[in-house]
Design an enzyme around this catalytic site. Structure first.
Site, PDB file in Angstrom:
ATOM      1  N   LYS A 100       0.829  -1.007  -0.193  1.00 13.16           N
ATOM      2  CA  LYS A 100      -0.301   0.340  -0.215  1.00 13.16           C
ATOM      3  C   LYS A 100       0.599   1.023   0.416  1.00 13.16           C
ATOM      4  O   LYS A 100       1.463   1.297   0.826  1.00 13.16           O
ATOM      5  CB  LYS A 100      -0.990  -0.002   1.354  1.00 13.16           C
ATOM      6  CG  LYS A 100      -1.657   1.039   1.302  1.00 13.16           C
ATOM      7  CD  LYS A 100      -2.531   1.035   2.457  1.00 13.16           C
ATOM      8  CE  LYS A 100      -3.183   2.377   2.115  1.00 13.16           C
ATOM      9  NZ  LYS A 100      -4.833   2.137   3.638  1.00 13.16           N
ATOM     10  N   LYS A 149      -1.857  -1.449  -4.142  1.00 13.77           N
ATOM     11  CA  LYS A 149      -3.364  -0.411  -3.735  1.00 13.77           C
ATOM     12  C   LYS A 149      -2.348   0.508  -3.687  1.00 13.77           C
ATOM     13  O   LYS A 149      -1.544   0.982  -3.483  1.00 13.77           O
ATOM     14  CB  LYS A 149      -4.057  -0.609  -2.434  1.00 13.77           C
ATOM     15  CG  LYS A 149      -4.679   0.582  -1.784  1.00 13.77           C
ATOM     16  CD  LYS A 149      -5.295   0.428  -1.113  1.00 13.77           C
ATOM     17  CE  LYS A 149      -5.938   1.883   0.173  1.00 13.77           C
ATOM     18  NZ  LYS A 149      -6.265   1.903   1.414  1.00 13.77           N
TER      19      LYS A 149
HETATM   20  C1  PBG Z   1      -7.235   3.651   5.910  1.00 15.72           C
HETATM   21  C2  PBG Z   1      -7.831   2.650   4.661  1.00 15.72           C
HETATM   22  C3  PBG Z   1      -6.916   4.331   3.658  1.00 15.72           C
HETATM   23  C4  PBG Z   1      -8.359   3.920   2.536  1.00 15.72           C
HETATM   24  C5  PBG Z   1      -8.265   2.651   2.688  1.00 15.72           C
HETATM   25  N1  PBG Z   1      -8.035   2.269   3.665  1.00 15.72           N
HETATM   26  C6  PBG Z   1      -7.055   6.417   3.737  1.00 15.72           C
HETATM   27  C7  PBG Z   1      -5.366   5.826   3.898  1.00 15.72           C
HETATM   28  O1  PBG Z   1      -5.050   5.226   3.851  1.00 15.72           O
HETATM   29  O2  PBG Z   1      -5.047   6.897   4.017  1.00 15.72           O
HETATM   30  C8  PBG Z   1      -7.898   4.283   0.487  1.00 15.72           C
HETATM   31  C9  PBG Z   1      -9.344   4.007   0.007  1.00 15.72           C
HETATM   32  C10 PBG Z   1      -9.121   5.011  -1.304  1.00 15.72           C
HETATM   33  O3  PBG Z   1      -9.170   5.692  -1.517  1.00 15.72           O
HETATM   34  O4  PBG Z   1     -10.153   4.674  -1.668  1.00 15.72           O
HETATM   35  N2  PBG Z   1      -5.729   3.237   6.488  1.00 15.72           N
END
Ligand code: PBG
Length: 307
Positions: free
Chosen positions: A179, A232
């Site tokens: 991520k 992601k």
């Molecule tokens: C929580 C999380 C996030 C997303 C999914 N889980 C935000 C982040 O990490 O700032 C993003 C999902 C999206 O942008 O659709 N940490």
């Protein structure tokens, strides 16, 4: 003949729709940057889930907007928390729909960071305990899959141990393993009310420039006991989905995140791009790169197009 020889197909069964659960009753509060997505109260989410199920969509992933936030993310691991209550209602009213939960703290902390803040930075190891407690409380409420998205090191092992110890050895972990600290989460932070109040998430999310490190993160999470992994965002990281597919023989998912969705919706709203073709082409490319399933805000309209 094109249909006969087509290599990649889309199936609603491979889509997971993210839902944002908020307090109240009968609430469908539009998320401005992600039309027509809404924050849903539990009863509205239940209605939504019946429709999602009837469209043959593979499952949902729940995010929560708690009544109150605090320094300790108390709402994240409360058995009466917003997500825990939503899971129970959905299990009862829309049985058979696969329910995943996002395990993270940023929606529950007053400062919007994904863990305990000590001296202006997130304390990795102290945060593991919250994550483990959240995962267990989600499983206790009836979640089918828990998906940690916080990017703390060692969280998969901590969650696995806690789940096994609490009698949930059969609950799988979908790890947001690779991520990245991405600009494309912008609209989500409005949707989930989780923008960090200071700094950014670069001390725990990955540098978009690093592909080898992404493979190392995935390998580590698998060693720690992850059952499925995620890359992601999706579209800017198709090379990594492919590389993960070639290296790791486990189910691989990709998250077509909020910013990817909003860009397409905005261009379509301006008449600059064909919405239906853009959604199917991007989803197809993510599957072609090697993702088994896709977390996508397009799950419902795409499922309708594919019907
Ligand atoms: C929580 C999380 C996030 C997303 C999914 N889980 C935000 C982040 O990490 O700032 C993003 C999902 C999206 O942008 O659709 N940490």
């Amino acid at each position: 003949m094109r249909a006969l020889v087509r290599e990649t197909r889309l199936d609603p069964a491979n889509f997971v729709l993210p839902l944002f659960i908020c307090p109240g009753e009968g609430v469908r509060r539009p998320i401005g940057s992600m039309p027509p997505q809404c924050q849903l109260s539990i009863d509205s989410a239940v209605e939504e889930c019946r429709e999602i199920k009837s469209l043959g969509i593979g499952g949902i992933i729940l995010f929560g907007l708690p009544e109150t936030k605090d320094e300790l993310a108390s709402g994240a691991y409360d058995d009466q928390g917003i997500v825990q209550r939503a899971i129970r209602a959905i299990r009862r009213e829309a049985p058979g729909l696969l329910v995943m939960t996002d395990v993270c703290n940023c929606e529950y902390t007053s400062h919007g960071h994904c863990g305990l803040v000590v001296d202006g930075d997130v304390d990795n190891d102290a945060t593991l305990e919250w994550l483990a407690k959240s995962a267990v409380s989600h499983a206790r409420a009836g979640a089918d899959v828990v998906a940690p998205s916080d990017m703390m090191d060692g969280r998969v092992a901590a969650i696995r141990k806690a789940l096994d110890g609490a009698g949930y050895a059969k609950i799988p972990i979908l790890s947001y393993a690779a991520k990245f600290a991405s600009v494309f989460y912008g609209p989500f932070r409005e949707a989930a009310d989780s923008a960090p109040q200071f700094g950014d998430r670069r001390s725990y999310q990955m540098d978009p420039a690093n592909a080898r490190e992404a493979m190392r993160e995935i390998a580590l999470d698998l060693e720690e006991g992850a059952d499925m992994i995620m890359v992601k965002p999706a579209l800017a990281y198709l090379d990594l989905i492919r590389e993960a597919r070639d290296r790791f023989d486990v189910p691989i998912s990709a998250y077509q995140v909020s910013g990817e969705y909003s860009m397409i919706m905005a261009a379509a709203a301006n008449g600059w791009i064909d919405l239906e073709r853009a959604m199917l082409e991007t989803l197809t490319s993510i599957r072609r790169a090697g993702a088994d399933f896709i977390l996508t805000y397009f799950a419902k309209p795409a499922a309708r197009l594919l019907a």
